[in-house]
Every structure is written in C-alpha cells, then in structure tokens.
Scaffold this active site. Structure first.
Site, short mmCIF file in Angstrom:
data_model
loop_
_atom_site.label_atom_id
_atom_site.label_comp_id
_atom_site.label_asym_id
_atom_site.label_seq_id
_atom_site.Cartn_x
_atom_site.Cartn_y
_atom_site.Cartn_z
N PHE A 135 -3.59 12.06 -7.29
CA PHE A 135 -3.54 12.00 -5.83
C PHE A 135 -3.46 10.58 -5.30
CE2 PHE A 135 -7.99 12.52 -7.28
CZ PHE A 135 -8.43 11.23 -7.03
N ARG B 14 27.99 -17.17 2.88
CA ARG B 14 28.34 -17.36 1.47
C ARG B 14 27.40 -16.60 0.53
NH1 ARG B 14 27.28 -22.91 -1.23
NH2 ARG B 14 27.10 -23.47 0.96
N TYR C 24 24.98 -20.43 4.37
CA TYR C 24 24.40 -19.47 3.43
C TYR C 24 24.44 -18.04 3.95
CZ TYR C 24 22.44 -23.31 0.67
OH TYR C 24 22.27 -24.41 -0.12
N HIS D 2 -11.81 18.32 7.29
CA HIS D 2 -10.89 17.23 6.95
C HIS D 2 -9.75 17.07 7.96
CE1 HIS D 2 -13.20 17.13 3.37
NE2 HIS D 2 -12.34 16.44 2.64
N GLU E 63 -14.65 7.40 -3.48
CA GLU E 63 -13.24 7.00 -3.41
C GLU E 63 -13.22 5.51 -3.08
OE1 GLU E 63 -12.00 9.74 -0.42
OE2 GLU E 63 -12.35 11.47 -1.70
N TYR F 131 -15.06 21.45 -10.37
CA TYR F 131 -14.90 20.65 -9.14
C TYR F 131 -13.95 21.34 -8.15
CZ TYR F 131 -13.57 17.03 -5.86
OH TYR F 131 -13.33 16.35 -4.71
#
Length: 546
Positions: free
Chosen positions: A415, A369, A366, A178, A500, A148
């Site tokens: 990946f 505190r 709050y 890409h 994917e 691959y």
C-alpha cells in the site's frame, strides 16, 4: 443556499443561487461567466451578453424556457446543460454510447484509464477462477483466529481482537471513520478513473472480496453512479485511505453521490434511481475497498497522458543525426529526429530552414540549439513515469493480501505510495522544464533586441501592446511551477500513533504534477499565438486581450 450544476462543453460548473425567483437566463449567464473565467482564451467567447445559448435539463433532457423562473422549473442540486449557439448539444453526458473494456487486473494502461474516466467505455471483468477470492467461504481461517483487518482493529488497534458478532460492524465503522477527507470533490472524470482502477485491482483476486461486491461496483461504474470524493486527505500510506473510504461510502449507500441524470443527492437515492442496491460489507471487505494507491495512481495516469501530449509539441545543423549518435539518449535522439522532420522535409519545405541556409550566425541560443537535449530528458522522464504508473495500475496494493491457492492471508506493505509519489515528483520537474525553455523562446520572439522583429510583434507599438503581457503571463506560470516542483515525496509525517511512521505524500505529488502540467498547457497557448502571429500576422488582432 440552493445551487445548480451546469454542463458547458467539457466543464461542470456549480452555480449558487440565493434568489431562485431569477430566470433561467440569469442562471445560464452566470454559468457562462464562470466558464470563460476558467479558460485562458475565454473559451473563444468575446462577450457574454452577446452569446446566445439554449438550456435543457440533464434528467429527461427537456428544453427550458430562458424566461422561466428557476424556482418554477428546477429543484436544488438539479443538473442542466447549456449549449452555445453554433455548438452541438451532446445527446447525453457521456461522449458516445460506450463499448466495454475488459479488466483482469493485469493489462490496463494509463491511456485506457483516462478513456474510462471520459466515459468512453463501460466495464466488464475477466477473472481467473483459480485465483478468485470467495474469501469468506474458501480461504478464511476460523473467524475466531486473529487475522489483521478481519478479526482485529486497524493501525494502532491491530492487537485489539474483535468479537465474531461484530465483524461486519467493524468493516462498516472502518469506512465511516476513514471518510475524513476535505476539499472540493474530484470531477466525475477523475472519480470514474478512481473507481475503475479500484475495480481493476480487486479483479486480480488477492483482496479478499466477494464476487457479489465486485459486480455491484461494476454496476455502479457502468451507471456512472459516483461517490463524493474530496481531493485532499491522503498521505499515501497506508494507501489512499481517506479518498478510497469516501468512494466506498457512496457504494454502501451513505454520503453523497452523483450521476448524470440525478445530480448530487443522497447515495442511497442515486443508487435506487438506477435500480441498484447499496453494498452490504462482509468481513474484510471494507478494508479491501479502501486500502491501496489508486488515488495517486489514477491522477498520475491523467498526468502522464497529458504530459505525453505536451512532449509531442515541439539552422538544422544542431539537430544533425551524427551529433546525437555521440550521446545516444533515446529522448534526445527522438526529439532531434522530430526537429529534422519539421525543418528539412522534401514534402513540406520549411521557410525557416531556407532562411538560415546561408546564415552567417554560427550558433543559436541554447533555447533553440539545445532543444533535443532539454526536451529529450523530459521525454525520457515521461516514459519512465508512464512505466511506473502502468505497473502500479496493475498491482495489488492493499493489505493483507489473500493467497487463495495457499489458503493464507499475509500482511505486507504494497500500500505504500512511494513508487508513484517519487515518479510524479520527477514528472512535474521534467514537464516544468518544457515550460521554462518555452518561456525563454517567447522572450526571444517578442524582444526586438533578440528577434530583430517589431517589439512584441505588433505594429504601432505604444498604441498597441501586442504580446507584452502574454509573455508576462507565461513567465508567471513558470515561476509558480518552480515552487510546485519542490518534491512532496521528500516529506513524511508519522501517523496512526507511529504505526504508520513513514508515508509518501503521494496524493499531493499527483495533484501538484497535474497543476504543473496545466500551467505548461496554458503557457503553450501563448507560445502558439506568438508563432501564429509570425506566420499569419493579418489574422492576429493586436488590440485583443489574448
């Protein structure tokens, strides 16, 4: 339209110029306007017209006469530096002559990576020769075998076998196809981080890349030759393919590239100007350069370091050590100790603590505190995320992995960006909570019904509005953060023809976390001003736009 890049203090600003017959003074003034627009406090500049500055070229460092026409002294895409009177002009565009940081793929930290981004270090690589990847000669199967990414296509095309004569073309086409990101380019600092982190991963020795290519990448980093990398386009599995492809595109001499001395230009010319040659990809090397989680992780490293800085800001009865020993979360105990140190120190007596020593009020709100409890989980979350990011920084996250000692290549899923994506979603939520509680404390200080102080901490209320809108701004930032805190990693869109079919969306998780952190940093400025108004009221101008 011609444009010029101007360096002011810590900012790089692009200034378009339709009419290059205008003067250098005009260009500097336009850059200064853009600079103060990006700063919550206007960068400390009260008036652009009254600000004096000098301008010089980045390349050659020659001073420019402000009366000269732009077209006479600059070319399109030139870089210049503007120094404001009273500032010190940098001797170069890296803060100092950098030393060297050795990368071995195992010991890089988020703090180191941020410093590499700032240009504080150049890189050298320490490599274990027993695991080195002279892949093509030593561990590759025959190039007629089906492996691959080496003798096959990618993703849906994994079953398409590529002829031996076209294996190098395969890698080149991969990088080109890409490189499909969009949006603004990463800043030079973030691109340096991205490149440094990719070098660190390759130094581990499991990516199937030659020493020649690795050294070429190191030379590009050390010369600050940085590819044009758009900020958008990754889904975070299979890795950060688009941004890493753009990073590789510049290294092979295509697309745009930037360096401090050349500005933006064609990559091959930028490399040539620094005495460097484009990388010539061997089989597997295109895939080795673009497959991994380095975009998510490098932005995540910056987010973690900035979050750590935020977390350090910040009646003593609520902070009593015995209370917190009964609920001993590490962050809660740490924050309570920090407050006790601020409010009850023999060396630095606290007027706040003294004023409450005989106070009849039994319990505070709050937001006062519960600081250890709320800040504490934020601190613990930041440390948790830091651990995830530091692990990811030193992980091999591409595919397939090359095991030289076994003579094998093995496909896996390192990946996938789910680890840093989830962690950065958590980080955004944790840091937002610091802003949320901080905004409520601003409200308590400026609201006379709660503070028993003048409304908005200003005399002559009505004539002066004081911190009325400062509080509104803090509230608006908190509101934006509430939307940004929706986790991106719960989303997944199937890509690559369902090959994917589960992705992390980690790139957006990282960019979102950074935006939340930026809002918290800006909100803290307003809280700091409000507190400063209380301790030094004579130094705050109530009529000034803060």
């Amino acid at each position: 339209m011609p444009r010029f890049t101007v360096h002011i203090r810590d900012e790089w600003l692009a200034v378009p110029c339709q009419d290059t017959s205008k003067s250098i003074l005009w260009l500097g003034t336009e850059a200064l306007k853009r600079y103060i627009k990006n700063k919550p406090d206007n960068g400390g500049i009260t008036s652009v017209s009254d600000t004096r500055f000098v301008v010089r070229r980045c390349q050659g460092l020659g001073l420019l006469d402000v009366d000269d026409a732009i077209e006479e002294v600059l070319e399109d895409n030139d870089f210049i530096e503007l120094a404001i009177e009273g500032d010190t002009m940098s001797p170069d565009f890296i803060p100092c002559e950098p030393g060297f940081l050795a990368l071995d793929g195992n010991n890089l930290t988020s703090a180191d990576l941020v410093n590499l981004g700032k240009g504080l270090y150049k890189i050298k690589v320490t490599i274990n020769k027993h695991s080195i990847y002279t892949f093509i000669n030593d561990v590759a199967p025959p190039l007629s075998a089906v492996v691959y990414g080496i003798t096959t296509g990618f993703g849906k095309f994994a079953r398409t076998v590529i002829p031996v004569s076209k294996l190098k073309e395969l890698q080149l086409n991969l990088v080109r196809s890409h490189s499909a990101g969009v949006g603004n380019p990463l800043s030079p600092e973030r691109t340096r981080m991205l490149l440094a982190l990719r070098i660190n991963v390759l130094a581990k020795g499991y990516s199937g890349i030659s020493l020649e290519t690795l050294h070429a990448m190191i030379q590009a980093f050390n010369a600050s030759c940085l590819s044009f990398v758009p900020e958008k386009g990754t889904v975070g599995a299979s890795g950060d393919l688009a941004p890493l492809s753009h990073l590789a595109l510049g290294l092979i001499g295509e697309g745009k590239m930037w360096s401090p001395k050349s500005g933006w230009a064609d990559a091959k010319y930028v490399l040539e100007a620094h005495g460097l040659k484009p990388i010539v990809l061997k089989p597997k090397e295109g895939l080795a350069l673009i497959n991994g989680t380095q975009m998510i992780t490098s932005l995540g490293a910056e987010a973690v370091e900035r979050a750590l800085a935020i977390a350090q800001q910040g009646t003593t009865m609520a902070f009593d050590s015995d209370i917190h020993a009964l609920r001993p979360h590490a962050g809660q105990v740490e924050v309570a100790l920090r407050f006790r140190s601020l409010l009850d120190s023999d060396h630095h007596p606290s007027q706040i603590a003294d004023s409450h020593r005989f106070c009849e009020r039994v319990q505070d709100a709050y937001t006062l505190r519960c600081c250890p409890q709320v800040h504490g989980i934020a601190v613990d979350t930041i440390k948790f995320v830091q651990n995830i990011i530091n692990t990811e920084i030193n992980s091999a996250t591409d595919n397939p992995m090359v095991f030289a000692e076994r003579g094998e290549t093995i496909s896996g899923g390192n990946f996938h960006g789910e680890y840093p994506a989830k962690a950065l979603d958590f980080l955004a939520i944790a840091v937002h909570e610091l802003a949320s509680i901080s905004e409520r404390r601003i409200e308590r200080l400026v609201n006379p019904a709660l503070s028993e102080l003048p409304a908005f901490l200003v005399n002559e209320g009505g004539l002066n509005s004081g911190f009325m809108i400062a509080h509104c701004t803090a509230a608006s930032l908190v509101s934006e953060n509430k939307v940004l805190c929706h986790p991106s990693s719960v989303d997944s869109l199937s890509t690559s023809a369902a090959t994917e079919d589960h992705v992390s969306m980690g790139g957006w998780a990282a960019r979102k976390a950074l935006r939340v952190i930026e809002h918290v940093e800006q909100g803290n400025i307003y809280l700091g001003l409000v507190i400063y108004a209380l301790v030094s009221p004579s130094r705050i101008r109530p009529d000034r736009n803060y």
